[in-house]
Scaffold this motif. Sequence first.
Motif, PDB file in Angstrom:
ATOM      1  N   TYR A   1       0.852  -1.179   0.000  1.00 16.15           N
ATOM      2  CA  TYR A   1       0.000   0.000   0.000  1.00 16.15           C
ATOM      3  C   TYR A   1       0.892   1.235   0.000  1.00 16.15           C
ATOM      4  O   TYR A   1       2.036   1.190   0.463  1.00 16.15           O
ATOM      5  N   VAL A   2       0.380   2.335  -0.532  1.00 17.12           N
ATOM      6  CA  VAL A   2       1.117   3.592  -0.569  1.00 17.12           C
ATOM      7  C   VAL A   2       0.209   4.717  -0.074  1.00 17.12           C
ATOM      8  O   VAL A   2      -1.016   4.627  -0.156  1.00 17.12           O
ATOM      9  N   ILE A   3       0.830   5.761   0.426  1.00 18.21           N
ATOM     10  CA  ILE A   3       0.105   6.942   0.892  1.00 18.21           C
ATOM     11  C   ILE A   3       0.385   8.068  -0.092  1.00 18.21           C
ATOM     12  O   ILE A   3       1.544   8.379  -0.382  1.00 18.21           O
ATOM     13  N   ASN A   4      -0.678   8.684  -0.617  1.00 17.66           N
ATOM     14  CA  ASN A   4      -0.486   9.740  -1.617  1.00 17.66           C
ATOM     15  C   ASN A   4      -0.485  11.133  -0.983  1.00 17.66           C
ATOM     16  O   ASN A   4      -0.600  11.283   0.226  1.00 17.66           O
ATOM     17  N   ASP A   5      -0.374  12.139  -1.820  1.00 12.44           N
ATOM     18  CA  ASP A   5      -0.260  13.528  -1.371  1.00 12.44           C
ATOM     19  C   ASP A   5      -1.499  14.069  -0.663  1.00 12.44           C
ATOM     20  O   ASP A   5      -1.464  15.158  -0.105  1.00 12.44           O
ATOM     21  N   SER A   6      -2.583  13.325  -0.678  1.00 12.82           N
ATOM     22  CA  SER A   6      -3.792  13.750   0.016  1.00 12.82           C
ATOM     23  C   SER A   6      -3.674  13.585   1.530  1.00 12.82           C
ATOM     24  O   SER A   6      -4.528  14.057   2.283  1.00 12.82           O
ATOM     25  N   CYS A   7      -2.617  12.921   1.990  1.00  9.04           N
ATOM     26  CA  CYS A   7      -2.398  12.661   3.415  1.00  9.04           C
ATOM     27  C   CYS A   7      -2.401  13.975   4.200  1.00  9.04           C
ATOM     28  O   CYS A   7      -1.727  14.934   3.829  1.00  9.04           O
ATOM     29  N   ILE A   8      -3.162  13.980   5.300  1.00  7.25           N
ATOM     30  CA  ILE A   8      -3.234  15.169   6.152  1.00  7.25           C
ATOM     31  C   ILE A   8      -2.459  14.967   7.456  1.00  7.25           C
ATOM     32  O   ILE A   8      -2.589  15.755   8.390  1.00  7.25           O
TER      33      ILE A   8
END
Length: 56
Positions: free
Chosen positions: A3-10
């Motif tokens: 899984y990856v975390i994209n730029d939408s991460c807050i």
Amino acid sequence: MAYVINDSCISCGACEPECPVDCISAGDDMYVIEAESCIDCGACANVCPVDAISPE
């Protein structure tokens, strides 16, 4: 497939305690997943309030 975390991460941190193998950590601007350790369980994606986590 990790899984990856994209730029939408807050950077809320909701995903980190859900990971059973502790492969999520706080990065400079957002949380990151260590791909080599990810077991593809999806627990992190299920708790992300902004849907920033998905399979690679």
